[in-house]
Design a protein around this motif. Structure first.
Motif, PDB file in Angstrom:
ATOM      1  N   SER A 108       0.834  -1.213   0.000  1.00  0.00           N
ATOM      2  CA  SER A 108       0.000   0.000   0.000  1.00  0.00           C
ATOM      3  C   SER A 108       0.861   1.253   0.000  1.00  0.00           C
ATOM      4  CB  SER A 108      -0.927  -0.004   1.222  1.00  0.00           C
ATOM      5  OG  SER A 108      -1.943  -0.974   1.085  1.00  0.00           O
ATOM      6  N   LEU A 109       1.933   1.246   0.788  1.00  0.00           N
ATOM      7  CA  LEU A 109       2.819   2.402   0.832  1.00  0.00           C
ATOM      8  C   LEU A 109       3.498   2.612  -0.518  1.00  0.00           C
ATOM      9  CD1 LEU A 109       4.443   1.732   4.324  1.00  0.00           C
ATOM     10  CD2 LEU A 109       2.771   3.511   3.782  1.00  0.00           C
ATOM     11  N   SER A 110       3.776   1.529  -1.227  1.00  0.00           N
ATOM     12  CA  SER A 110       4.456   1.611  -2.521  1.00  0.00           C
ATOM     13  C   SER A 110       3.552   2.147  -3.625  1.00  0.00           C
ATOM     14  CB  SER A 110       4.990   0.233  -2.934  1.00  0.00           C
ATOM     15  OG  SER A 110       5.973  -0.221  -2.034  1.00  0.00           O
ATOM     16  N   ARG A 111       2.265   2.272  -3.365  1.00  0.00           N
ATOM     17  CA  ARG A 111       1.352   2.817  -4.373  1.00  0.00           C
ATOM     18  C   ARG A 111       1.653   4.277  -4.667  1.00  0.00           C
ATOM     19  NH1 ARG A 111      -4.037   2.045  -1.531  1.00  0.00           N
ATOM     20  NH2 ARG A 111      -4.671   3.581  -3.092  1.00  0.00           N
ATOM     21  N   ALA A 112       2.241   4.968  -3.720  1.00  0.00           N
ATOM     22  CA  ALA A 112       2.522   6.397  -3.906  1.00  0.00           C
ATOM     23  C   ALA A 112       3.690   6.580  -4.881  1.00  0.00           C
ATOM     24  CB  ALA A 112       2.850   7.049  -2.569  1.00  0.00           C
ATOM     25  N   PRO A 113       3.538   7.433  -5.881  1.00  0.00           N
ATOM     26  CA  PRO A 113       4.652   7.716  -6.791  1.00  0.00           C
ATOM     27  C   PRO A 113       5.871   8.206  -6.018  1.00  0.00           C
ATOM     28  CG  PRO A 113       2.609   8.613  -7.678  1.00  0.00           C
ATOM     29  CD  PRO A 113       2.315   8.155  -6.275  1.00  0.00           C
TER      30      PRO A 113
END
Length: 204
Positions: A108-113
């Motif tokens: 989920s954290l990796s979804r952010a560009p």
């Protein structure tokens, strides 16, 4: 240092807005979440984080205290500057960030560009104790190295999280729903009751 701006929204861009305060326009960078709630020509009251650099003074605006607090927390992690922090806040709400960190949900954290696997791992590791301040219990790993579940909740909550994940919900969603259900029902609740309450939370 500027801590708050109250005025009229002069214009809204992709990453910032201009707030007119008594005829003076302040360029304020903000998350997409905050910018969506601003209306050009309307009034606005923004909490402001001021960052002074050698070549500029940058203003970052927030409609919610929780969003500003998470901006401050995120920028304490190596590799997270103001731009990446706003990217995370544009992708996840403050509560979603807290749940993702508590559940050690790096995906989920990796979804952010701008947030790769290594930075997501660093965020989850270094900020896991911060989640408690936002009403989310820190996570503890299950035996066998599988994904974490709420700490100090016992096998009932572990089984409830697993059941919701098996129904197709993401682990971070299941984690948050079970945590809220347990808070509502109490730690002595039976497994079927926790699952039902968790499903009710997810349906809201």
């Amino acid at each position: 240092m500027i801590a708050k701006l109250k005025g009229t929204v002069d214009s809204i861009g992709e990453e910032s807005a201009v707030i007119d305060v008594n005829g003076v326009g302040y360029l304020v960078s903000a998350s997409a979440r905050t910018l969506r709630d601003l209306v050009a020509g309307g009034s606005a009251s923004l909490l402001v984080e001021t960052i002074v650099r050698e070549d500029a003074i940058a203003l970052y605006g927030f409609l919610e205290t929780a969003e500003r607090d998470w901006f401050r927390i995120l920028t304490t992690v190596q590799g997270v500057g103001a731009r990446v922090a706003l990217s995370i806040l544009s992708t996840l709400s403050p509560q979603e960030i807290a749940r993702a960190i508590a559940a050690q949900d790096r995906a989920s954290l990796s979804r952010a560009p701008g947030v790769g696997p290594r930075l997501a791992a660093r965020l989850a590791t270094e900020l896991k104790d911060k989640a408690a301040a936002f009403g989310v219990a820190p996570a503890a790993p299950q035996a066998g190295g599988t994904a974490p579940v709420p700490a100090a909740t016992g096998s009932v909550n572990e089984d409830a999280v697993s059941a919701l994940v098996n129904l197709g919900y993401r682990r971070v969603e299941a984690f948050g729903a079970v945590a809220r259900a347990t808070q509502r029902l109490g730690t002595d609740a039976k497994l079927d009751a926790v699952i039902r309450a968790g499903l009710q939370e997810l349906a809201r």
